[in-house]
Design an enzyme around this catalytic site. Sequence first.
Site, mmCIF file in Angstrom:
data_model
loop_
_atom_site.group_PDB
_atom_site.id
_atom_site.type_symbol
_atom_site.label_atom_id
_atom_site.label_comp_id
_atom_site.label_asym_id
_atom_site.label_seq_id
_atom_site.Cartn_x
_atom_site.Cartn_y
_atom_site.Cartn_z
ATOM 1 C CG ASP A 175 -9.723 2.610 -1.040
ATOM 2 O OD1 ASP A 175 -10.412 3.047 -1.981
ATOM 3 O OD2 ASP A 175 -9.141 3.341 -0.177
ATOM 4 C CG ASP A 198 -6.109 10.474 -6.483
ATOM 5 O OD1 ASP A 198 -7.305 10.441 -6.046
ATOM 6 O OD2 ASP A 198 -5.657 9.288 -6.810
#
EC number: 4.3.2.10
Length: 258
Positions: free
Chosen positions: A130, A11
Amino acid sequence: MLAKRIIPCLDVKDGQVVKGVQFRNHEIIGDIVPLAQRYAQEGADELVFYDITASSDGRVVDKSWVARVAEVIDIPFCVAGGIKSVEDASQILTFGADKISINSPALADPTLITRLADRYGVQCIVVGIDTWYDTESDSYQVYQFTGDEKRTKATTWQTEDWVKEVQLRGAGEIVLNMMNQDGVRNGYDLRQLQQMRAICHVPLIASGGAGTPDHFLEAFRDADVDGALAASVFHKQIINIGELKKYLSEQGVEIRVC
């Protein structure tokens, strides 16, 4: 049978690799390029880079580090972050990425999936989802803009319906980011993975919850996923990729051993 894949996830925020828990409270892990090199040397099958605030900031992933990563690793890598057009994708692929992944932009404009697949082929197009398990309704809900705590919101999509939709539109692979498990290291949500595997006819990648080698084994053996993505256990050197793959091979998992 195709070999199962071990995929470290990096990330990226403000040019550095970060990691949070359940998509919140991110801490700085380190610089992008050295981490990418380390994982490639340890035996990762591919890497995934998420510029986690690009979509919520209304910008495209910073391409300068994409080029630097391409120069120093010899394994495939996928890049995500604010890709909203064929032109955005073209630039990232030109800078050296092998795949592009879309998440929030696909929710805003589902036709983007088809346009990208038509231009570059389904093998290049990954859709990240997600997904949050809501205990009250006993259902899985798709969330958007999860890289920014202030802007994260539920969509109207149930996860199962969105998994079906993105396949119809041309997704070549799906990464299921299970938000409840993210960074907790208590194992992947096998129930959710099994449900989505039953309706997923493209490669399915599990993401969120890996804490031990057995968690990877369970995802491959019990949910038949094609790849397992993890971050904190690799960043903090809790699990070595080479040793993990040796263990999985010993347990009968078809995997590329270094």
